[in-house]
Write an enzyme that holds these catalytic residues in place. Structure first.
Site, PDB file in Angstrom:
ATOM      1  N   ASP A 263       0.842  -1.197   0.000  1.00  0.00           N
ATOM      2  CA  ASP A 263       0.000   0.000   0.000  1.00  0.00           C
ATOM      3  C   ASP A 263       0.878   1.248   0.000  1.00  0.00           C
ATOM      4  O   ASP A 263       1.358   1.686   1.044  1.00  0.00           O
ATOM      5  CB  ASP A 263      -0.918  -0.014   1.235  1.00  0.00           C
ATOM      6  N   LYS A 270       1.475   7.957   0.470  1.00  0.00           N
ATOM      7  CA  LYS A 270       1.868   8.005   1.875  1.00  0.00           C
ATOM      8  C   LYS A 270       3.231   8.656   2.031  1.00  0.00           C
ATOM      9  O   LYS A 270       4.035   8.633   1.107  1.00  0.00           O
ATOM     10  CB  LYS A 270       1.959   6.570   2.429  1.00  0.00           C
ATOM     11  N   ASP A 281       0.120  -5.024   4.576  1.00  0.00           N
ATOM     12  CA  ASP A 281      -1.272  -4.644   4.355  1.00  0.00           C
ATOM     13  C   ASP A 281      -2.094  -5.823   3.794  1.00  0.00           C
ATOM     14  O   ASP A 281      -3.264  -5.667   3.489  1.00  0.00           O
ATOM     15  CB  ASP A 281      -1.336  -3.428   3.423  1.00  0.00           C
ATOM     16  N   ASP A 340      -5.849   6.391  -0.781  1.00  0.00           N
ATOM     17  CA  ASP A 340      -5.220   5.615   0.284  1.00  0.00           C
ATOM     18  C   ASP A 340      -6.250   4.851   1.130  1.00  0.00           C
ATOM     19  O   ASP A 340      -5.898   3.997   1.930  1.00  0.00           O
ATOM     20  CB  ASP A 340      -4.387   6.546   1.178  1.00  0.00           C
ATOM     21  N   ARG A 344     -11.122  -0.619   1.912  1.00  0.00           N
ATOM     22  CA  ARG A 344     -12.579  -0.734   1.855  1.00  0.00           C
ATOM     23  C   ARG A 344     -13.062  -0.906   0.414  1.00  0.00           C
ATOM     24  O   ARG A 344     -14.101  -1.513   0.161  1.00  0.00           O
ATOM     25  CB  ARG A 344     -13.215   0.493   2.530  1.00  0.00           C
TER      26      ARG A 344
END
Ligand code: BES
Ligand code: MN
Ligand code: ZN
Length: 486
Positions: A263, A270, A281, A340, A344
């Site tokens: 990620d 990030k 992740d 990011d 979900r």
């Protein structure tokens, strides 16, 4: 490692053959049930002020006269609870593992009773103490010599404790698999590698494993999952692994694991510091595979299906951009305000897919939010469910397995922030209560399912000196699934 029970009382340890003897104590005074050589050793240490019968204390002695085992270790386990016992065993094995012992006899003294959970915790603690990541580190120290652990108990206790050891071995195998996968760097643990690991597990453990590729997912309409995957050169994989040990036609338990193999944050990138850790992740996915491993090893009479959407979250010319709107498999549209918040986006399609499996219950497991780490730290996983009975089952499983969770709220008020001008929902709300908003997002995809969500961002990984995957929440999930077995 090999674990067995051995019929032996606390006052019959000195003559037993083993390279090392670990005596786990309880109580605030020295135990009265030890044989003279051990009792005298302990009394002398107490007299010299080197041992005060307090939780967490250890005492080591070499070649004690009158004791056959060449190494003697005392470790104090407070009240003798499973939790304290586990800590004491960790300390003891942690110190002994560096030495030359191949066989270890573990005994208890001070009046507390061993249960199957103690036996299970012994395996967990010992396997944890000897685990070391080696896959990409040829210079890692050689594996400890410790090979065989004997748990001293009464003859009558042997069957119960042997069953505990067996459960411990299954859970530990699952934990080791999960932490190993989480530790592997993103260039090795790709979505394809995860799918291969699932297939390999299928072969060794009798699982049926299907891997859907991009085309299959397109056909199913997984627009949200594929949107995250589109910024990566690594092909996405959607893994479905089945252990059908239960009655034919019995509704399965479905575990859905977030499988982001790296990620970066995507276009909402990030910061550089500690971004390397985002290789874990896929900790949710790893815990699903670990649980399948444990449940299959136990040959549990239960139907269990693992569902894993796996892909990378990368910035790229083709990557999703803030403001993009995608259509999920459920038909609901999503405005991606922050790339990011990708977990979900892949889980929502996996939850819609899970509905087709006609599950008894669905639990998703995800390193979903930094906010959950702020809320609960690294000790308890965040548990979200509108189903009180299911939540209670999962909490109880976590307590029994020494892998605890804590229930968080899901009031509809927390859904407010997900409103969007351009789609049915946005993928992020305000910063406050971020772990809850993420859960509210997922809830929109669970319809009439009996559903719970575990946010393991804080528990699947340890930072700092001992950094690495923890294999959590494999113990919680395995206990949960076993408790539903016939
Ligand atoms: N994988 C992260 C969550 C995470 C953070 C896991 C730290 C473990 C440690 C997730 O995809 C993420 O980036 N979440 C964002 C959500 C935000 C953009 C709403 C976060 O937590 O910052
Ligand atoms: Mn993210
Ligand atoms: Zn993520």
């Amino acid at each position: 490692m090999d674990f067995k029970t051995q019929a032996a009382a606390a006052n019959g340890l000195c003559g037993l053959a083993a390279d090392a003897l670990l005596v786990v104590l309880s109580g605030s005074t020295p135990p009265t049930d030890l044989e003279a050589p051990l009792a005298e050793l302990l009394a002398a240490a107490i007299k010299d002020g080197d041992f005060t019968c307090k939780t967490g204390q250890c005492l080591y002695a070499h070649r004690v006269a009158g004791v056959k085992a060449g190494r003697v270790m005392f470790a104090h386990a407070g009240d003798g609870s499973v939790k304290a016992w586990r800590k004491a065993v960790s300390l003891g094995v942690g110190q002994l593992k560096a030495g030359g012992s191949k066989t270890l006899l573990v005994a208890h003294a001070g009046g507390f009773e061993l249960s199957a959970d103690h036996a299970e915790a012994l395996v967990a603690a010992a396997e944890d103490a000897v685990y070391l990541y080696r896959e990409t580190k040829p210079s890692a120290p050689p594996a400890p010599k410790l090979r065989s652990v004997l748990l001293a108990c009464t003859k009558a206790q042997q069957p119960v404790l042997a069953a505990g050891l067996e459960r411990g071995l299954a859970v530990a195998a699952g934990v080791t698999l999960a932490r190993e996968l989480a530790n592997r760097p993103g260039n090795l643990a790709t979505p394809t590698a995860l799918a291969d690991a699932a297939k390999q597990l299928g072969k060794s453990h009798g699982l049926k494993v299907d891997v859907l590729d991009r085309k299959d997912c397109e056909k199913l309409g997984m627009g949200s999952f594929l949107a995250v995957a589109q910024g990566s050169a690594e092909p996405p994989k959607f893994i479905v692994a089945r252990w059908m040990g239960g009655a034919k036609g019995a509704a399965p338990v479905v575990l859905v694991g977030k499988g982001i193999t790296f990620d970066t944050g995507g276009i909402s990138i990030k910061p550089a510091a500690e971004m390397d850790e985002m290789k874990y992740d896929m900790g949710g996915a790893a815990s699903v595979l670990g649980t399948l491993c444990a449940v299959a090893q136990m040959k549990a009479k239960v139907n269990l299906i693992g569902v894993i959407p796996a892909c990378e979250n990368m910035p790229d010319g083709k990557a999703i951009k803030p403001g993009d709107v995608v259509t999920s498999m459920s038909g609901q549209t999503i405005e991606i305000l922050n790339t990011d918040a990708e977990g979900r986006l892949i889980l929502c399609d996996a939850l819609t897919y899970a509905e087709r499996l006609k599950p008894a219950v669905v639990v998703d497991i995800a390193t979903l939010t930094g906010a959950c780490v702020i809320a609960l730290g690294h000790h308890r996983s965040g548990l979200f469910s509108g189903d009180d009975a299911l939540a209670a089952e999962l909490l109880a499983a976590g307590e029994q397995a020494q892998d605890p969770a804590w229930r968080m709220p899901l009031d509809e008020e927390y859904d407010e922030g997900l409103k969007s001008h351009y789609a049915d929902m946005a993928n992020v709300g305000s910063r406050a209560g971020g772990a809850i908003t993420a859960a509210m997002f997922l809830k929109r995809f669970t319809g009439k399912l009996r559903w719970a969500h575990l946010d393991i961002a804080g528990t699947a990984w340890k930072s700092g000196a001992a950094k690495g995957g923890t294999g959590r929440p494999v113990p919680l999930l395995t206990h949960f699934v076993l408790s539903r077995a016939g």
